[in-house]
Scaffold this active site. Structure first.
Site, PDB file in Angstrom:
ATOM      1  N   ALA A   1     -75.984   3.685 -11.167  1.00  0.00           N
ATOM      2  CA  ALA A   1     -75.329   4.695 -10.311  1.00  0.00           C
ATOM      3  C   ALA A   1     -76.398   5.482  -9.563  1.00  0.00           C
ATOM      4  O   ALA A   1     -77.385   5.924 -10.152  1.00  0.00           O
ATOM      5  CB  ALA A   1     -74.480   5.639 -11.162  1.00  0.00           C
ATOM      6  N   GLY A   2     -76.199   5.622  -8.261  1.00  0.00           N
ATOM      7  CA  GLY A   2     -77.192   6.350  -7.467  1.00  0.00           C
ATOM      8  C   GLY A   2     -76.560   6.859  -6.199  1.00  0.00           C
ATOM      9  O   GLY A   2     -75.576   6.290  -5.705  1.00  0.00           O
TER      10      GLY A   2
ATOM     11  N   GLY B   1     -70.930  -2.447  -4.409  1.00  0.00           N
ATOM     12  CA  GLY B   1     -72.343  -2.656  -4.059  1.00  0.00           C
ATOM     13  C   GLY B   1     -73.122  -3.411  -5.131  1.00  0.00           C
ATOM     14  O   GLY B   1     -72.648  -4.396  -5.718  1.00  0.00           O
ATOM     15  N   ILE B   2     -74.322  -2.929  -5.361  1.00  0.00           N
ATOM     16  CA  ILE B   2     -75.242  -3.607  -6.279  1.00  0.00           C
ATOM     17  C   ILE B   2     -74.693  -3.604  -7.712  1.00  0.00           C
ATOM     18  O   ILE B   2     -74.808  -4.592  -8.432  1.00  0.00           O
ATOM     19  CB  ILE B   2     -76.632  -2.932  -6.198  1.00  0.00           C
TER      20      ILE B   2
ATOM     21  N   THR C   1     -75.649  -3.310   1.710  1.00  0.00           N
ATOM     22  CA  THR C   1     -74.573  -2.688   0.919  1.00  0.00           C
ATOM     23  C   THR C   1     -73.929  -1.587   1.766  1.00  0.00           C
ATOM     24  O   THR C   1     -74.455  -1.231   2.830  1.00  0.00           O
ATOM     25  CB  THR C   1     -75.126  -2.009  -0.354  1.00  0.00           C
TER      26      THR C   1
ATOM     27  N   LYS D   1     -86.332   8.382  -7.616  1.00  0.00           N
ATOM     28  CA  LYS D   1     -86.593   6.963  -7.891  1.00  0.00           C
ATOM     29  C   LYS D   1     -88.009   6.740  -8.436  1.00  0.00           C
ATOM     30  O   LYS D   1     -88.232   5.834  -9.243  1.00  0.00           O
ATOM     31  CB  LYS D   1     -86.360   6.131  -6.619  1.00  0.00           C
TER      32      LYS D   1
ATOM     33  N   ASP E   1     -67.783   3.965 -13.775  1.00  0.00           N
ATOM     34  CA  ASP E   1     -67.916   4.638 -12.474  1.00  0.00           C
ATOM     35  C   ASP E   1     -67.043   5.885 -12.499  1.00  0.00           C
ATOM     36  O   ASP E   1     -66.289   6.110 -13.451  1.00  0.00           O
ATOM     37  CB  ASP E   1     -67.518   3.690 -11.324  1.00  0.00           C
TER      38      ASP E   1
ATOM     39  N   TYR F   1     -84.465  11.728  -2.830  1.00  0.00           N
ATOM     40  CA  TYR F   1     -84.195  10.370  -3.338  1.00  0.00           C
ATOM     41  C   TYR F   1     -85.479   9.729  -3.878  1.00  0.00           C
ATOM     42  O   TYR F   1     -85.496   9.163  -4.983  1.00  0.00           O
ATOM     43  CB  TYR F   1     -83.620   9.540  -2.188  1.00  0.00           C
TER      44      TYR F   1
ATOM     45  N   VAL G   1     -71.582  10.089 -14.598  1.00  0.00           N
ATOM     46  CA  VAL G   1     -72.808  10.107 -15.404  1.00  0.00           C
ATOM     47  C   VAL G   1     -73.431  11.503 -15.499  1.00  0.00           C
ATOM     48  O   VAL G   1     -74.263  11.749 -16.372  1.00  0.00           O
ATOM     49  CB  VAL G   1     -73.872   9.093 -14.885  1.00  0.00           C
TER      50      VAL G   1
HETATM   51  N1  LIG Z   1     -78.624  -0.508  -1.085  1.00  0.00           N
HETATM   52  C1  LIG Z   1     -79.950  -0.511  -1.076  1.00  0.00           C
HETATM   53  O1  LIG Z   1     -80.569  -0.997  -0.113  1.00  0.00           O
HETATM   54  C2  LIG Z   1     -80.716   0.051  -2.245  1.00  0.00           C
HETATM   55  C3  LIG Z   1     -82.115   0.010  -2.160  1.00  0.00           C
HETATM   56  C4  LIG Z   1     -82.855   0.537  -3.214  1.00  0.00           C
HETATM   57  C5  LIG Z   1     -82.222   1.049  -4.330  1.00  0.00           C
HETATM   58  N2  LIG Z   1     -80.860   1.085  -4.399  1.00  0.00           N
HETATM   59  C6  LIG Z   1     -80.267   1.662  -5.613  1.00  0.00           C
HETATM   60  O2  LIG Z   1     -79.358   0.740  -6.201  1.00  0.00           O
HETATM   61  C7  LIG Z   1     -78.286   1.448  -6.813  1.00  0.00           C
HETATM   62  C8  LIG Z   1     -76.963   0.940  -6.265  1.00  0.00           C
HETATM   63  O3  LIG Z   1     -76.968   1.136  -4.859  1.00  0.00           O
HETATM   64  P1  LIG Z   1     -75.774   0.668  -3.903  1.00  0.00           P
HETATM   65  O4  LIG Z   1     -76.356   0.405  -2.576  1.00  0.00           O
HETATM   66  O5  LIG Z   1     -74.960  -0.386  -4.565  1.00  0.00           O
HETATM   67  O6  LIG Z   1     -74.944   2.052  -3.799  1.00  0.00           O
HETATM   68  P2  LIG Z   1     -73.409   2.305  -3.513  1.00  0.00           P
HETATM   69  O7  LIG Z   1     -73.324   3.651  -2.916  1.00  0.00           O
HETATM   70  O8  LIG Z   1     -72.807   1.149  -2.776  1.00  0.00           O
HETATM   71  O9  LIG Z   1     -72.783   2.336  -4.992  1.00  0.00           O
HETATM   72  C9  LIG Z   1     -73.140   3.328  -5.928  1.00  0.00           C
HETATM   73  C10 LIG Z   1     -72.074   3.430  -7.004  1.00  0.00           C
HETATM   74  O10 LIG Z   1     -72.479   4.500  -7.886  1.00  0.00           O
HETATM   75  C11 LIG Z   1     -71.322   5.279  -8.162  1.00  0.00           C
HETATM   76  N3  LIG Z   1     -71.680   6.644  -8.535  1.00  0.00           N
HETATM   77  C12 LIG Z   1     -72.162   7.621  -7.726  1.00  0.00           C
HETATM   78  N4  LIG Z   1     -72.268   8.756  -8.421  1.00  0.00           N
HETATM   79  C13 LIG Z   1     -71.857   8.508  -9.683  1.00  0.00           C
HETATM   80  C14 LIG Z   1     -71.725   9.288 -10.854  1.00  0.00           C
HETATM   81  N5  LIG Z   1     -72.017  10.607 -10.844  1.00  0.00           N
HETATM   82  N6  LIG Z   1     -71.278   8.698 -11.979  1.00  0.00           N
HETATM   83  C15 LIG Z   1     -70.946   7.386 -11.991  1.00  0.00           C
HETATM   84  N7  LIG Z   1     -71.046   6.596 -10.907  1.00  0.00           N
HETATM   85  C16 LIG Z   1     -71.496   7.149  -9.758  1.00  0.00           C
HETATM   86  C17 LIG Z   1     -70.518   5.246  -6.872  1.00  0.00           C
HETATM   87  O11 LIG Z   1     -69.158   5.597  -7.087  1.00  0.00           O
HETATM   88  C18 LIG Z   1     -70.705   3.802  -6.433  1.00  0.00           C
HETATM   89  O12 LIG Z   1     -69.710   2.963  -6.975  1.00  0.00           O
HETATM   90  C19 LIG Z   1     -78.528   2.925  -6.551  1.00  0.00           C
HETATM   91  O13 LIG Z   1     -79.182   3.500  -7.659  1.00  0.00           O
HETATM   92  C20 LIG Z   1     -79.424   2.903  -5.334  1.00  0.00           C
HETATM   93  O14 LIG Z   1     -80.219   4.067  -5.237  1.00  0.00           O
HETATM   94  C21 LIG Z   1     -80.100   0.602  -3.364  1.00  0.00           C
END
Ligand SMILES: NC(=O)c1ccc[n+]([C@@H]2O[C@H](COP(=O)([O-])OP(=O)(O)OC[C@H]3O[C@@H](n4cnc5c(N)ncnc54)[C@H](O)[C@@H]3O)[C@@H](O)[C@H]2O)c1
Length: 456
Positions: free
Chosen positions: A297-298, A226-227, A397, A366, A246, A362, A270
């Site tokens: 990470a989220g 993802g991001i 994503t 945030k 990760d 959430y 984390v």
């Molecule tokens: N996708 C969206 O539209 C969006 C919008 C706003 C904010 N975000 C934020 O952007 C960030 C990335 O989002 P994404 O969509 O790529 O999410 P995703 O779920 O695709 O990827 C998240 C990554 O974090 C890792 N992770 C989860 N728990 C963990 C831990 N305890 N320790 C280490 N790693 C851990 C997961 O294994 C995964 O690889 C997040 O913080 C999310 O809240 C995403």
């Protein structure tokens, strides 16, 4: 990725074709523009640039020089454009103090705004309202400068064809710190940033890199997909060695990302009790400290507030908020874990700014990150470091692919750019905030959401 540039967005794909687009227009349906994103070797802008002066315009000359140095063809005035559409319109309104000045600004900007090219850039430069409002006439000056905010947000909603409109509030003494924000917001790297105000202050002196340190070192949590994976890629493209962190369960994906970016992988949950110590020691021993730390990470555990149990609450608050706090504390408390001038970037969310049904946990986490960034900026600045947050909107994503179809479709269309962003859009903003040039940005939240209606 789909050929048309609308990955995972069937509707966007359909209406970006000739017949599909014509049918959508006839039916009054949204036709999302195809955004121009960064590609190596591309032209800086999609057409010539013009720098307009609303009154005294103290920064206009510098801005024209910076744009030209970045590759823009900067015209002397609007008439010089002939039939050409404008790639960028920058207006120096930092000296606007009277309500009449806004009227003059309208006269100046409207003809240029009408002539922006597809994927054009409109950038207003204002003063910081509180600074403009000091002294006699202060109330009017402050009101006028705040007025620019509404103007920019409205123009961003009216802009067509992927054109973005943003506002930089230039603090006294910002000087050369304005250069990098101007370049970023005018570039293709900021394709999904629109309707945004951002404050630029003076940049702290950049500390010299330690001898023998050729590459910057960045750590990104949650980098396996993802991001986070996109952030690792863009940071690597910008020359950093990226430590991709990760959980163990994501091991294979993590290794693939680390290999792709020629960085290194670190297995790290984390939330683990020893995570702050493990990360700090890893960065100190292996790299002599990190220049960039991205708390990415989220997780989500969505359900209505009354149905949220302690597990759903604690896990989200634990990963999204408590972990960045603890990791940062560990890094700051370990000599040698951070390089001089280190930058932190946190991944917040527009749902944290506006709230979201079914996401109380959430959104609390945030919004908490916004408070974290604001509280930490002052103390960090004293150590020559900076911390900012990026608030993504709807990004395509695995997280958003898991949404039910109707909310997903509504979510991606409810922005001025009428589409979801891509992970790379968020990654470009993160990498820019982490770059040496962005030193004038501190303690702020940059939304990367195509001016999403949520939390606008
Ligand atoms: N996708 C969206 O539209 C969006 C919008 C706003 C904010 N975000 C934020 O952007 C960030 C990335 O989002 P994404 O969509 O790529 O999410 P995703 O779920 O695709 O990827 C998240 C990554 O974090 C890792 N992770 C989860 N728990 C963990 C831990 N305890 N320790 C280490 N790693 C851990 C997961 O294994 C995964 O690889 C997040 O913080 C999310 O809240 C995403």
């Amino acid at each position: 990725m789909a050929r048309t540039g609308f990955p995972d967005d069937l509707y966007g794909d359909l209406v970006s074709s000739g017949p599909g687009g014509a049918a959508a227009k006839r039916l009054g349906l949204p036709v999302p523009p195809r955004l121009r994103r960064y590609a190596p070797g591309q032209e800086f802008l999609t057409g010539p640039a013009v720098v307009l002066r609303a009154g005294a315009a103290p920064v206009a000359d510098d801005v024209a020089v910076w744009l030209a140095a970045a590759g823009a063809h900067v015209l002397a005035d609007l008439d010089a454009a002939g039939d050409e559409r404008l790639g960028a319109v920058v207006v120096d309104a930092t000296a606007a103090r009277r309500v009449e000045d806004l009227g003059r600004l309208r006269e100046l900007l409207a003809p240029a705004f009408r002539r922006t090219a597809r994927n054009g850039r409109v950038l207003l430069l204002g003063a910081v309202p509180a600074e403009a409002g000091e002294g006699p006439g202060g109330v009017e000056a402050r009101a006028v400068q705040q007025g620019l905010d509404g103007l920019v947000r409205s123009l961003a909603k009216e802009a067509r064809g992927g054109t973005t409109v943003n506002l930089l509030r230039v603090a006294e003494g910002a000087g050369g710190a304005l250069r990098s924000p101007v370049e970023f917001l005018c570039s293709a790297r900021a394709a999904f940033v629109s309707g945004q105000p951002l404050l630029v202050g003076p940049a702290p002196a950049v500390p010299a890199a330690a001898p023998g340190r050729e590459r910057r070192v960045a750590v990104v949590t949650g980098a396996a997909r993802g991001i986070g994976a996109a952030i690792a890629e863009v940071l690597a493209r910008e020359g950093a060695h990226v430590v991709c962190a990760d959980v163990a369960a994501a091991g294979e994906q993590l290794a693939r990302v680390a290999n792709r970016v020629r960085g290194s992988a670190l297995t790290l949950d984390v939330t683990a009790a020893d995570a702050p110590r493990v990360l700090a020691e890893h960065l100190r021993r292996r790299f002599g400290g990190a220049d960039v730390v991205v708390h990415n990470a989220g997780i989500t555990r969505d359900r209505s507030f009354v149905n949220l149990d302690a597990e759903a609450w604690d896990s989200v608050l634990g990963v999204n908020l408590a972990a960045p706090l603890r990791l940062t504390e560990g890094l700051l408390g370990t000599d040698g874990a951070l390089a001089p001038g280190a930058r932190f970037v946190c991944l917040s969310s527009i749902n944290g700014l506006a709230g979201a049904k079914g996401q109380a946990n959430y959104a609390a986490s945030k919004a908490g990150l916004v408070g974290f960034v604001q509280a930490l900026a002052g103390p960090l600045a004293q150590r020559g470091m900076a911390v900012n947050a990026v608030a993504p909107g709807f990004i395509e994503t695995p997280m958003t692919a898991a949404m039910p179809p109707v909310p997903r479709e509504v979510g991606r269309r409810a922005s001025s750019l009428q589409q979801g962003g891509l992970p790379v859009d968020v990654a470009e903003a993160v990498a820019w905030l982490a770059s040496p040039g962005a030193g004038g940005i501190d303690g702020q939240v940059l939304r990367v959401c195509g001016q999403h209606l949520t939390g606008a």
